[in-house]
Design a protein around this motif. Sequence first.
Motif, mmCIF file in Angstrom:
data_model
loop_
_atom_site.group_PDB
_atom_site.id
_atom_site.type_symbol
_atom_site.label_atom_id
_atom_site.label_comp_id
_atom_site.label_asym_id
_atom_site.label_seq_id
_atom_site.Cartn_x
_atom_site.Cartn_y
_atom_site.Cartn_z
ATOM 1 N N LEU A 166 2.516 -11.727 -3.637
ATOM 2 C CA LEU A 166 1.276 -11.769 -2.860
ATOM 3 C C LEU A 166 0.229 -12.621 -3.559
ATOM 4 C CD1 LEU A 166 1.011 -8.022 -1.729
ATOM 5 C CD2 LEU A 166 1.674 -9.983 -0.322
ATOM 6 N N GLU A 167 0.189 -12.543 -4.880
ATOM 7 C CA GLU A 167 -0.761 -13.361 -5.642
ATOM 8 C C GLU A 167 -0.487 -14.837 -5.433
ATOM 9 O OE1 GLU A 167 -2.104 -14.138 -10.310
ATOM 10 O OE2 GLU A 167 -0.358 -12.903 -9.838
ATOM 11 N N VAL A 168 0.795 -15.228 -5.474
ATOM 12 C CA VAL A 168 1.154 -16.633 -5.266
ATOM 13 C C VAL A 168 0.816 -17.067 -3.843
ATOM 14 C CG1 VAL A 168 3.077 -18.264 -5.146
ATOM 15 C CG2 VAL A 168 2.948 -16.633 -7.037
ATOM 16 N N LEU A 169 1.035 -16.172 -2.882
ATOM 17 C CA LEU A 169 0.754 -16.492 -1.478
ATOM 18 C C LEU A 169 -0.733 -16.419 -1.148
ATOM 19 C CD1 LEU A 169 3.703 -14.573 0.229
ATOM 20 C CD2 LEU A 169 3.477 -17.053 -0.036
ATOM 21 N N GLY A 170 -1.542 -15.932 -2.083
ATOM 22 C CA GLY A 170 -2.986 -15.846 -1.839
ATOM 23 C C GLY A 170 -3.364 -14.672 -0.956
ATOM 24 N N LEU A 171 -2.568 -13.608 -0.973
ATOM 25 C CA LEU A 171 -2.845 -12.422 -0.160
ATOM 26 C C LEU A 171 -3.324 -11.285 -1.052
ATOM 27 C CD1 LEU A 171 0.255 -12.424 2.246
ATOM 28 C CD2 LEU A 171 -1.902 -13.645 2.471
ATOM 29 N N PRO A 172 -4.107 -10.357 -0.506
ATOM 30 C CA PRO A 172 -4.628 -9.252 -1.305
ATOM 31 C C PRO A 172 -3.552 -8.214 -1.623
ATOM 32 C CG PRO A 172 -5.292 -8.996 0.978
ATOM 33 C CD PRO A 172 -4.614 -10.336 0.879
ATOM 34 N N THR A 173 -3.836 -7.373 -2.610
ATOM 35 C CA THR A 173 -2.954 -6.247 -2.951
ATOM 36 C C THR A 173 -3.734 -4.962 -2.689
ATOM 37 O OG1 THR A 173 -3.685 -6.496 -5.249
ATOM 38 C CG2 THR A 173 -1.577 -7.485 -4.651
ATOM 39 N N PRO A 174 -3.678 -4.469 -1.450
ATOM 40 C CA PRO A 174 -4.549 -3.354 -1.054
ATOM 41 C C PRO A 174 -4.079 -2.001 -1.585
ATOM 42 C CG PRO A 174 -3.097 -3.947 0.745
ATOM 43 C CD PRO A 174 -2.846 -4.941 -0.347
ATOM 44 N N SER A 175 -5.022 -1.170 -1.949
ATOM 45 C CA SER A 175 -4.703 0.205 -2.352
ATOM 46 C C SER A 175 -4.560 1.094 -1.131
ATOM 47 C CB SER A 175 -5.796 0.750 -3.274
ATOM 48 O OG SER A 175 -7.056 0.707 -2.620
ATOM 49 N N ALA A 230 0.831 -1.208 0.000
ATOM 50 C CA ALA A 230 0.000 0.000 0.000
ATOM 51 C C ALA A 230 0.869 1.263 0.000
ATOM 52 C CB ALA A 230 -0.933 -0.004 1.212
ATOM 53 N N ARG A 231 2.002 1.227 0.711
ATOM 54 C CA ARG A 231 2.910 2.382 0.738
ATOM 55 C C ARG A 231 3.463 2.669 -0.650
ATOM 56 N NH1 ARG A 231 7.805 2.739 5.011
ATOM 57 N NH2 ARG A 231 6.316 4.078 6.095
ATOM 58 N N ALA A 232 3.916 1.633 -1.362
ATOM 59 C CA ALA A 232 4.451 1.819 -2.711
ATOM 60 C C ALA A 232 3.388 2.360 -3.651
ATOM 61 C CB ALA A 232 5.006 0.496 -3.232
ATOM 62 N N LEU A 233 2.182 1.829 -3.544
ATOM 63 C CA LEU A 233 1.097 2.288 -4.405
ATOM 64 C C LEU A 233 0.762 3.749 -4.123
ATOM 65 C CD1 LEU A 233 -0.809 1.346 -6.627
ATOM 66 C CD2 LEU A 233 -2.438 0.653 -4.856
ATOM 67 N N SER A 234 0.821 4.153 -2.858
ATOM 68 C CA SER A 234 0.568 5.547 -2.493
ATOM 69 C C SER A 234 1.601 6.467 -3.133
ATOM 70 C CB SER A 234 0.590 5.693 -0.974
ATOM 71 O OG SER A 234 0.465 7.053 -0.598
#
Length: 620
Positions: free
Chosen positions: A609-618, A508-512
């Motif tokens: 994160l996709e491989v680990l099944g975790l979300p990619t939050p904005s 989320a920090r990188a996306l910000s």
Amino acid sequence: MLSQLMITSVQQAAIQVCDSFGIKLPESIPVRVEQPSSIEHGDYATNIAMQLAKLLRKAPLHIAELIKTELEQDVPFKQLVSATEVVAPGFINLHIDWEAWANHPFELPPATHEKIVIEHTSINPNKSAHIGHLRNSCIGDTLVRLMRKLGYEVEAHNYIDDLGNQLADTVVGMLHTPLSKEHARFGDYCWDVYSSTNKAYEREPALVQHRTEVLHALEEGHQNLSWIGLLVAERIVKEHLEEMKQFGIGYDLLVWESSIVREGFWDSAFELLKNTSLFHQETEGKLAGCWVLKQLGGDKADDPDSEHSMDKVLVRSNGILTYTAKDIAYHLWKYGLLSNDFVYTKFTEDVWTTSTQGEQQAYGKADMVINVIDYRQQYPQLMVKQALEGLGFNEEAQNLRHVSYGVVSLSPSAAADLGIDTSDGKASYAMSGRQGIGIKITELIQQVANVIEETRSDKNGLSSHAIAAASIRYYLLRFALQTEVVFDLKQATEISGNTGVYLLYSYARALSVLNKAQDAGVLPSMPAHFPDMEKAEHALLRHISTWHDTLYAAGRELSPSAICNFAYELCSLFNNFYSACPILKAEADVQRFRIWLTSLFKDTLGEALEVLGLPTPSRM
């Protein structure tokens, strides 16, 4: 992959140097190229010269210089390596030209098997799931995602043991051990029924006879008891699927044990096995009347009734099949080695199931089979492999992989919360479905969500429930497979260190940063020329370059924790870069490079994160 290219070049150079001495490079001397812990020692380094010193009877420094000379004539190598240096006592350090690397089209090796069947979860359909079951599901689902990422066609199976003792115990309890207690979910009711039934067996041994009656009815399939068992199992499985969906875990196919028996799969497997010398019916002794599979190269065990007898019982003297018998038939079908096939219907919108009536579908016929089952099932898995070998299916046996893992137990504090006596001071306490001891998945996720909700300041981003699911999933994945996970609620809800929350915050920090850059009119594109990199930039870029190597190695070793380790180190390096190197306030050329590097980090972490099944939050 960068490291593989380095290995190939160094190996070819070593072969040429050995040839110049009239010696062939032995296969026993592996060529290793690794990233040194200190950047000052290069981006990659190899000690191959020291390994060859004894063989060639030359000083390691001399051999290293010869290898360096060969490397400098390797055109693909020279296009990516800006400097090759030899240092005492014989290391060869390689410095990557990162601008050339960024422009190089690296690809993963092609998949070596066309289709993989991965079986995971496979919870007994007799009560709610607990965190021990969840570790299996998280590992299995991550392997499904990982192998798909590597280019394989993957089919995710969930095997439903609807003919086993556990379901029979729950049915016996529903009919013979009344329970009056409020429950929100059917699985939680069955949790208490199953526990009370096993305690009742101790008080009333005659009750055990009812279990035998239910087992026969479940296998026969057309009695009142059979329908009761089916209704219980179907309701429980639907709740299990709902529980797993919260963690992003899904399946392609539910394979019911009853389908294997009633549709003749075991009959076909039985006919094949009868034609081998390993499978026979005992005529005397404790196993008289049983059909057994004899272990290759072993004599009979001293105790033939042992769970790990050298002769594995597949059919008991009363005609009831063991779990291993049905598993052998199932695996013969998985590989397309039986003439039988299932028919299928929709169980939910996204999941198909084997059924007595339905339609044909292209399931099974795998090139490789991966089973995620805890270490306690190692022996039955070996028996399945042995059955395949005994039938002459050696390639299929070779491509049967058992992903064994350590079980989940409770920390002293977690055990105390459940009312377990912890006065003996043990480091961990086992869960027991028979005793009703364990943490149910639904209760766990709510507990973790409550903790997160109380501690977070910004509640407008990802929901606390979604963060909780990601935290738990990552917690169960980050340990090496053979490690016993001692579950502790406090550790699972930590937001700093090697946790799922830390990874999500980093993304989320990188996306910000990228959103702010876009608002300022700066898009993340690779600069025409790289500036001189700061140490934090270099370290981050160097780690990003290992992503494909990590992905490939994790797939080869079937190791989800390798992806966790990569992702955690990646986030640590990014946050160090974020602190040490101003991004949006940097000068134009440097700013462009740092925004591109931030974007590269975000994309790489997003894949992990996709491989680990975790979300990619904005936003968190």
